[in-house]
Scaffold this active site. Structure first.
Site, short mmCIF file in Angstrom:
data_model
loop_
_atom_site.label_atom_id
_atom_site.label_comp_id
_atom_site.label_asym_id
_atom_site.label_seq_id
_atom_site.Cartn_x
_atom_site.Cartn_y
_atom_site.Cartn_z
N SER A 244 -0.07 2.32 6.78
CA SER A 244 -1.12 3.19 6.25
C SER A 244 -1.87 3.87 7.38
O SER A 244 -2.12 3.27 8.42
CB SER A 244 -2.06 2.35 5.37
OG SER A 244 -3.40 2.63 5.65
N LYS B 55 -8.69 6.91 7.36
CA LYS B 55 -9.64 7.66 8.19
C LYS B 55 -10.15 6.80 9.33
O LYS B 55 -10.44 7.29 10.40
CB LYS B 55 -10.83 8.09 7.32
CG LYS B 55 -10.76 9.57 7.05
CD LYS B 55 -11.74 10.03 6.02
CE LYS B 55 -13.16 9.54 6.25
NZ LYS B 55 -14.16 10.29 5.53
N VAL C 138 -5.46 2.57 11.41
CA VAL C 138 -4.03 2.75 11.19
C VAL C 138 -3.46 1.35 11.12
O VAL C 138 -3.79 0.51 11.94
CB VAL C 138 -3.38 3.52 12.35
CG1 VAL C 138 -1.94 3.84 12.03
CG2 VAL C 138 -4.14 4.78 12.65
N VAL C 139 -2.62 1.10 10.12
CA VAL C 139 -2.08 -0.26 9.95
C VAL C 139 -0.57 -0.23 10.19
O VAL C 139 0.15 0.57 9.59
CB VAL C 139 -2.40 -0.80 8.54
CG1 VAL C 139 -1.80 -2.18 8.35
CG2 VAL C 139 -3.90 -0.84 8.32
N ASP D 291 -16.94 -2.54 0.22
CA ASP D 291 -15.96 -1.47 -0.06
C ASP D 291 -14.94 -2.04 -1.05
O ASP D 291 -13.74 -1.80 -0.94
CB ASP D 291 -15.28 -1.03 1.23
CG ASP D 291 -14.48 0.27 1.05
OD1 ASP D 291 -14.68 0.95 0.02
OD2 ASP D 291 -13.64 0.58 1.90
P1 ADP Z 1 -8.71 1.04 5.71
O1 ADP Z 1 -10.07 0.73 6.26
O2 ADP Z 1 -8.01 2.10 6.47
O3 ADP Z 1 -8.73 1.24 4.23
P2 ADP Z 1 -7.29 -1.41 5.10
O4 ADP Z 1 -7.59 -2.73 5.72
O5 ADP Z 1 -7.72 -1.23 3.68
O6 ADP Z 1 -7.87 -0.27 6.03
O7 ADP Z 1 -5.73 -1.17 5.21
C1 ADP Z 1 -5.13 0.00 4.74
C2 ADP Z 1 -3.88 -0.33 3.94
O8 ADP Z 1 -2.98 -1.06 4.75
C3 ADP Z 1 -4.16 -1.20 2.75
O9 ADP Z 1 -4.45 -0.44 1.63
C4 ADP Z 1 -2.89 -1.96 2.58
O10 ADP Z 1 -1.97 -1.22 1.83
C5 ADP Z 1 -2.36 -2.08 3.99
N1 ADP Z 1 -2.72 -3.39 4.57
C6 ADP Z 1 -3.81 -3.70 5.28
N2 ADP Z 1 -3.81 -4.98 5.65
C7 ADP Z 1 -2.68 -5.51 5.16
C8 ADP Z 1 -2.07 -6.82 5.20
N3 ADP Z 1 -2.66 -7.83 5.84
N4 ADP Z 1 -0.89 -6.98 4.59
C9 ADP Z 1 -0.27 -5.96 3.96
N5 ADP Z 1 -0.79 -4.73 3.88
C10 ADP Z 1 -1.97 -4.49 4.47
MG MG Z 2 -8.94 0.07 2.63
#
Ligand code: ADP
Ligand code: MG
Length: 507
Positions: free
Chosen positions: A247, A250, A253-254, A390
């Site tokens: 993902s 903003k 980045v994951v 959030d």
């Molecule tokens: P943001 O602050 O950008 O929303 P998030 O922590 O919500 O960051 O992560 C963005 C996306 O990445 C999540 O909606 C999810 O789909 C994926 N993601 C984040 N952490 C994990 C995790 N530990 N395992 C699997 N997917 C994850």
């Molecule tokens: Mg999120």
């Protein structure tokens, strides 16, 4: 005495040594001395170039030179810096004392934040704490689609309001497109659409350029310094491989990665790297979550912007470990390295668990999910002393038949000056979502708020404005109390400040 006489006396043979013999010195020493002198001269010529490189090479683990890729990265970064430095000199020369100057900024190689160690990038945080696009207090949108009366009616087509909205929406363009903060700008629909179109075509062009060779185009979403940190993790064996991006949001980045080994603890087979974005634009909107969090307050005011971003990662780590202790399903923290948080992957075989908003559950399962979310919200508030801040169907994943909570970098304690307002917003998201999905037991936002917090805010005729006023009054009373006697008044709030914060170890 004449000159030739002296010469005759001292010079026994025509090719003998002219003076007293110099002490013997190996050739290597002469050469290294020469090299040192040469380097010194070079350093003097480019004083600003040496520091960042030293910072890079000597960071944490000492010079890590086992990977060709990393060496190449380091060299590239050094080259970029030199290029930028040269550009800066040329820009200065070009502009001279002229009142109108031309910026070479767009030709620079290194991301602007890279230089933020220098004082000119120290942002005055007072200026950035206010988010001009977001109302300070949650505002209910007028249901009628317009506001005001008689001649003063303002509709959603209002030029002024539209202009501001368009400027704010620029933030949603692709992450690699730098839009600036647009403060004070009002973009007409026409300009906004043209900009959007341009961004999309740039993105497509960039994808075409990269998709042949690049392992993942998503890597473009992080800056060279971050990429280097990521490679270092692979090089140290903590990660086997970094696979790709899950993902790009903003603020972060994951990436998905295969876990490797660590001495102190086992590393899960699949992990994610959550990289907090280091561009200041993205983050200044979030200051209010951290600047009033007493756990981070002292440190916040002293830090430069880049270090503030590390606090977000650190905050997420601490919040996750509190949740883990309380038994709430959430990712396990593996490692925190500057602004990169490594945690366990929620999902299977590289497929991330779906968000609650995307999963289609039967009525029974949906009701179960609702009860689980209610319980988690209560645990979060009462056992972890946290408000998610959030919480929505976007930050809840459905995995192994239950809901997992993620994305807690902005979570705060209930006694945060806006803690209860954040909780109300969370409750509204949860309540609306489950009601829409047909869960008849789903409580109204007001009852949910009381059920989670254990507070007894009068619900009355379910009037949002009145309810909010009560909440704000509670927060105000609590703040007054904090000023006089220290933190804590809301029931069920424990005084645990979370795990100790580690000192900032490097630069
Ligand atoms: P943001 O602050 O950008 O929303 P998030 O922590 O919500 O960051 O992560 C963005 C996306 O990445 C999540 O909606 C999810 O789909 C994926 N993601 C984040 N952490 C994990 C995790 N530990 N395992 C699997 N997917 C994850
Ligand atoms: Mg999120």
């Amino acid at each position: 005495m004449d000159q030739s006489g002296v010469a005759a006396q001292t010079q026994k043979s025509p090719w003998g040594p002219a003076g007293p013999a110099a002490p013997a010195c190996p050739l290597t020493e002469v050469m290294s001395e020469q090299l040192a002198r040469q380097l010194e001269e070079e350093n003097a010529a480019f004083p600003s170039l040496t520091d960042p490189a030293a910072d890079l090479l000597l960071a944490e683990d000492g010079a890590d030179t086992t990977s060709d890729l990393m060496l190449a990265q380091m060299l590239q970064m050094q080259f970029d810096r030199e290029f930028d430095d040269q550009l800066r000199r040329e820009e200065k020369k070009f502009n001279g004392d002229s009142k109108v100057s031309i910026s070479f900024e767009n030709y620079r190689m290194v991301h602007p934040y890279e230089d933020s160690d220098s004082s000119e990038d120290e942002v005055d945080w007072q200026d950035t704490r206010h988010d001009p696009y977001r109302a300070d207090k949650p505002q209910a949108a007028p249901r009628r689609g317009f506001s005001g009366k008689g001649k003063n009616i303002t509709t959603k087509h209002d030029e002024d309001a539209c202009g501001r909205k368009n400027t704010a929406r620029m933030d949603n363009f692709a992450p690699e497109v730098q839009v600036g903060d647009g403060l004070g700008l009002k973009l007409s629909n026409q300009v906004f659409n043209a900009l959007k179109q341009h961004c999309y075509s740039e993105q497509r062009r960039s994808a075409r350029l990269h998709d042949k060779k690049e392992h993942s185009t998503a890597e473009q979403a992080v800056d060279p310094r971050t990429r280097l940190l990521m490679y270092k993790m692979v090089n140290a064996g903590v990660l086997e491989n970094i696979n790709g991006c899950i993902s790009t949001g903003k603020e972060s980045v994951v990436f998905h990665a295969d876990g490797g080994r660590m001495e102190e603890q086992p590393v899960p087979e699949e992990v994610v790297l959550k990289v907090f974005k280091t561009t200041l634009n993205e983050f200044k909107n979030r200051d209010r979550y951290i600047k009033d969090d007493y756990r981070f307050k002292d440190r916040f005011s002293k830090l430069n912007p880049r270090k503030v971003i590390r606090l977000w990662a650190e905050k997420e780590m601490h919040n996750l470990s509190r949740m883990k202790k309380a038994g709430i399903p959430c990712p396990d923290v593996v490692l925190l390295k500057k602004h990169i948080l490594v945690m366990s992957f929620i999902g299977k075989q590289s497929v991330p668990a779906p968000k609650l908003k995307d999963v289609s559950l039967g009525a029974e399962e949906m009701t179960e999910a609702y009860h689980q979310v209610l319980q988690m919200m209560q645990q979060l508030y009462q056992d972890c002393n946290l408000v998610h801040a959030d919480l929505s169907e976007y930050n809840m994943l459905w995995h192994q038949g239950k809901v997992w909570l993620i994305d807690v970098s902005q979570s705060v304690e209930p006694t945060h000056p806006h803690g209860l307002e954040f909780l109300f917003r969370d409750c509204r998201n949860v309540s609306t979502f489950f009601q829409k999905r047909g869960v008849s037991e789903a409580m109204s936002v007001y009852h949910l708020f009381n059920a989670v917090s254990g507070l007894d805010v009068p619900v009355g005729a379910e009037d949002e404005a009145l309810f909010m006023a009560e909440i704000v009054a509670l927060e105000k009373r609590n703040e007054d109390h904090v000023q006089k006697r220290g933190r804590k008044t809301f029931p069920a709030a424990s005084e645990d400040g979370g795990p100790p914060l580690e000192p900032d170890s490097d630069d």
